[in-house]
Design an enzyme around this catalytic site. Sequence first.
Site, PDB file in Angstrom:
ATOM      1  N   LYS A  75       0.856  -1.201   0.000  1.00 34.60           N
ATOM      2  CA  LYS A  75       0.000   0.000   0.000  1.00 34.60           C
ATOM      3  C   LYS A  75       0.893   1.254   0.000  1.00 34.60           C
ATOM      4  CE  LYS A  75      -3.533  -2.809   1.991  1.00 34.60           C
ATOM      5  NZ  LYS A  75      -4.755  -2.934   2.767  1.00 34.60           N
ATOM      6  N   SER A  85      -6.034  -9.427   6.720  1.00 34.06           N
ATOM      7  CA  SER A  85      -5.424  -9.700   8.022  1.00 34.06           C
ATOM      8  C   SER A  85      -4.758 -11.069   8.116  1.00 34.06           C
ATOM      9  CB  SER A  85      -6.452  -9.526   9.148  1.00 34.06           C
ATOM     10  OG  SER A  85      -6.928  -8.194   9.174  1.00 34.06           O
TER      11      SER A  85
END
Length: 255
Positions: free
Chosen positions: A11, A215
Amino acid sequence: MRKKIIAGNWKMNKTFEEANGLINEVAKGIANKEFFNKEVVLCPPFLYTEMAADFADDYNFSVGVQDISQYPMGAYTGEIAAEMARSVGVQYSIIGHSERRSYFNETDDILSRKVDMALENELTPIFCCGEHLDVRKADKQFKVVGEQLTEGLFYLDKKDITRVVVAYEPVWAIGTGETASPLQAQEMHEFIRNQLAGKYGEDVAAEIPILYGGSVKPSNAHDLFIQPDIDGGLIGGGSLKSQDFLQIIEAMKDE
Ligand code: PGA
């Protein structure tokens, strides 16, 4: 046999020096591993892809971008074309990440154009799909993911669909610390594979890697990766520390 893939989606994180350190640590951490059927992909921010690709030449991983333009090279200020990414040695492009869909209003139509740009330029799209929490609560996750696949991918012909990787990323599990249970994830992966089989046939569906994202960490990676339709992971937070990422890579058995 379909490929197993562990892709790190950094990201918008890391300075140049931090990026250099992380790439170095991951590269060295896997340098002596013989991967039979497993590929490690690093997807740093655009600015660092060339550096990553230089490392990749000497080490056993590949480089991806987190997004590409829906347009070919030309007057599109601020954009990065698939052809440019390819020219520095990039091999993959994440397309349709939920953050792009939500914060940058990327529609199915835009995403299908990005898929086309990727394929035209020999990049493998990692096409993301996944439902928001309200959708899951309303038990409409299969309908929503089915539509994302139909609109964003199922216009492709048989030859091109085999060049795509799918990533299932339930939005409620991204960056939240909450992971889909292995059975919840497997259930959706099986659904995605069945959709692919319905459209393109069992043989084609059996060859397409379907990654799980949301996650994934060293502590849950193994239980997710042993599911029959989970072929690896798209790892966000867990790819930002080399030790965590290396453990996640290790958790994907290479058979
Ligand atoms: P996460 O992100 O691993 O931090 O949840 C995954 C992703 O968004 O690709």
